[in-house]
Scaffold this motif. Structure first.
Motif, PDB file in Angstrom:
ATOM      1  N   CYS A 184      -5.350   6.197  -1.087  1.00  0.00           N
ATOM      2  CA  CYS A 184      -4.287   5.133  -1.126  1.00  0.00           C
ATOM      3  C   CYS A 184      -4.471   4.197  -2.226  1.00  0.00           C
ATOM      4  CB  CYS A 184      -4.065   4.331  -0.009  1.00  0.00           C
ATOM      5  SG  CYS A 184      -5.483   3.104   0.572  1.00  0.00           S
ATOM      6  N   THR A 230      -6.925   6.334   3.523  1.00  0.00           N
ATOM      7  CA  THR A 230      -6.047   6.373   4.064  1.00  0.00           C
ATOM      8  C   THR A 230      -6.216   6.686   5.685  1.00  0.00           C
ATOM      9  OG1 THR A 230      -4.614   7.444   2.312  1.00  0.00           O
ATOM     10  CG2 THR A 230      -3.748   7.872   4.405  1.00  0.00           C
ATOM     11  N   ASN A 246       0.813  -1.173  -0.002  1.00  0.00           N
ATOM     12  CA  ASN A 246      -0.108   0.015  -0.115  1.00  0.00           C
ATOM     13  C   ASN A 246       0.904   1.460   0.103  1.00  0.00           C
ATOM     14  OD1 ASN A 246      -2.913  -1.006   0.318  1.00  0.00           O
ATOM     15  ND2 ASN A 246      -1.779  -1.968   2.114  1.00  0.00           N
ATOM     16  N   SER A 247       0.426   2.153  -0.685  1.00  0.00           N
ATOM     17  CA  SER A 247       1.134   3.490  -0.632  1.00  0.00           C
ATOM     18  C   SER A 247      -0.090   4.569  -0.739  1.00  0.00           C
ATOM     19  CB  SER A 247       1.988   3.734  -1.917  1.00  0.00           C
ATOM     20  OG  SER A 247       2.839   4.660  -2.087  1.00  0.00           O
ATOM     21  N   SER A 248       0.268   5.729   0.172  1.00  0.00           N
ATOM     22  CA  SER A 248      -0.710   6.401   0.346  1.00  0.00           C
ATOM     23  C   SER A 248      -0.302   8.065  -0.235  1.00  0.00           C
ATOM     24  CB  SER A 248      -1.057   6.743   2.042  1.00  0.00           C
ATOM     25  OG  SER A 248      -1.429   5.393   2.478  1.00  0.00           O
ATOM     26  N   THR A 293      -1.661   8.541   9.043  1.00  0.00           N
ATOM     27  CA  THR A 293      -0.779   8.547   7.934  1.00  0.00           C
ATOM     28  C   THR A 293      -0.950   9.795   7.193  1.00  0.00           C
ATOM     29  OG1 THR A 293      -0.863   5.994   7.430  1.00  0.00           O
ATOM     30  CG2 THR A 293      -0.407   7.424   5.404  1.00  0.00           C
TER      31      THR A 293
END
Length: 472
Positions: free
Chosen positions: A362, A333, A269-271, A337
């Motif tokens: 995300c 998200t 996962n990337s936010s 974060t």
């Protein structure tokens, strides 16, 4: 204001990325109407699937091609990423070179340079206005340990096909003239990167393949991919079985949802957050008139762009992995974060202290066990795939699409001879080892960054241990 984070009145978290909120969701396309047969069936309507269909149809207009997409074309990472059209390539150069030789890896890097311009050229030719601006890429170091890695990284790239015009360290005056990053000790610059609005590219590319005659079916879930039997491979969907001479898996971070693929690639996962448009007085403090892409040199790094409408979009890993390779389809998200990314924004650009956050979201990307991207086609089984881009996929998908075209058409070309073609690695460990390992890796990276920010002059032992565990 929420938890000390300034938010706009219409702040949104998840559902879709800001990129789609900005332009609106595309109109729905029909679902698969029932069992069908094609020459090529592509599972996944993101960049990889779209580019593959585009180049196949341009090369052989008579091919019958279908794309099968669970949501809508561009729903996944293709419409959620940071908008980096970059020549950076995932994986260890030494690892590729061990199998194919040093020159093969250099050839791959040069192919990535050309792929940046290929995407720009196709967007122009197809009338896709994706806010493209080729301003280059800046990596910045904000502590002595990062500076040592930055310098070493530039020297290493020179050994792998980067010339003096491809990457260089910036003189302090030019660094400050380009972009004012608080605490920056050194920076490097490469011209091989362009800013894009990723959802605009996805929507435009989807429209282009439909115009070429590709059948694009949305709201069609593929549950299993089967090798050839009686001469036809198959994609089993909830709406019927699609048979084809070739079935291409282009599911990237959603690969674990397919039967038998649960441990193939790890969904990471990337936010991201994006600010409201910033006023001229803030930009006078920041600079960034060239709209270069920007990344720091931390282990738990952040990446950013100045958008076409003068916002800052900034992203990082946040919560990197969910137990059992689960993915959050809503794309929200976590608030901590959002807070972390906002603090990083203000740390890099103190002038943004009063800027409000307009949207958070995300997405999920795919990580192979050796962190090396791959493209593959098995003519005997009729199955192919590409992915494992580890967050460097916007450009790599284009190279994958052209390579899959040549593989499907049985062409021996410079692309099919590149060292990522046919690469296969072992699967990820079963749970709970997979979850525990990822949590440990990113805990170590965060500890390494804290140590280096406080007193480290060389890369932290924590980071060295994390790299060892991860297999990078």
């Amino acid at each position: 204001m929420s938890n000390g984070i300034p938010l706009t009145k219409d702040f949104a978290n998840g559902d879709v990325s800001f990129w789609y909120r900005q332009i609106g969701l595309p109109g729905p396309r029909p679902a698969l109407p029932g069992p069908r047969d094609y020459d090529v069936a592509i599972v996944g309507g993101g960049y990889t699937g779209l580019w593959t269909a585009y180049y196949l149809k341009r090369a052989e207009p008579g091919l019958r091609i279908a794309i099968l997409e669970r949501e809508f074309a561009g729903f996944g990472a293709s419409g959620r990423n940071g908008g980096w059209l970059s020549a950076e390539f995932a994986g260890s150069r030494k690892r590729y070179a061990r199998a194919h030789g040093r020159q093969a890896m250099i050839d791959l890097q040069h192919a990535m340079f050309r792929s940046v311009d290929e995407v720009i050229d196709v967007a122009r030719a197809e009338g896709i206005d994706a806010d493209v601006h080729k301003g280059g890429l800046i990596h910045v170091a904000t502590n002595p340990a990062q500076r040592r890695r930055l310098r070493a990284g530039v020297a290493d790239l020179r050994r792998w096909g980067y010339g003096e015009d491809d990457i260089r360290l910036l003189e302090r005056a030019e660094q400050r003239e380009r972009v004012q990053v608080a605490g920056a000790l050194e920076a490097s610059y490469s011209p091989h990167c362009a800013r894009i609005q990723p959802a605009k590219l996805a929507i435009g590319l989807a429209a282009a393949v439909v115009r070429l005659g590709v059948d694009l079916f949305e709201d069609t879930t593929v549950t299993e991919i089967l090798p050839r039997r009686n001469g036809r491979a198959a994609a089993v969907t909830t709406r019927g079985v699609v048979t084809a001479e070739y079935v291409i898996r282009a599911t990237e971070g959603f690969t674990a949802s397919l039967s038998g693929q649960h441990r193939q690639w790890l969904p990471m996962n990337s936010s991201m957050i994006v600010t409201e448009p910033l006023p001229p007085d803030v930009w006078r403090h920041i600079g960034w008139q060239g709209s270069e892409l920007l990344e720091d040199h931390a282990h738990a790094y952040v990446y950013a762009q100045r958008t076409a409408d003068d916002r800052i979009a900034i992203g990082g890993r946040g919560v990197p992995y969910r137990y059992g390779s689960r993915t959050d389809r809503r794309g929200a998200t976590q608030r901590r974060t959002v807070a972390l990314l906002w603090r990083m924004l203000v740390k890099l650009f103190p002038a943004t202290i009063d800027a409000r956050v307009a949207h958070a979201w995300c997405g999920v990307l795919a990580v192979p066990r050796d962190w090396c991207s791959t493209v593959h086609l098995n003519h005997a089984s009729g199955l192919g795939w590409a992915g494992g881009y580890v967050g460097s996929g916007v450009t790599t998908t284009n190279l994958a699409g052209r390579t899959l075209r040549d593989l499907v058409l049985r062409r021996e070309t410079a692309l099919t001879g590149l060292p990522w073609v046919g690469r296969q690695v072992r699967q990820w460990e079963p749970e709970p080892l997979r979850w525990a390992g990822v949590q440990l890796i990113y805990a170590l990276f965060r500890a390494a960054d804290r140590h280096e920010n406080e007193r480290g002059t060389t890369t932290s032992t924590y980071a060295r241990l994390a790299n060892l565990i991860s297999g990078r």
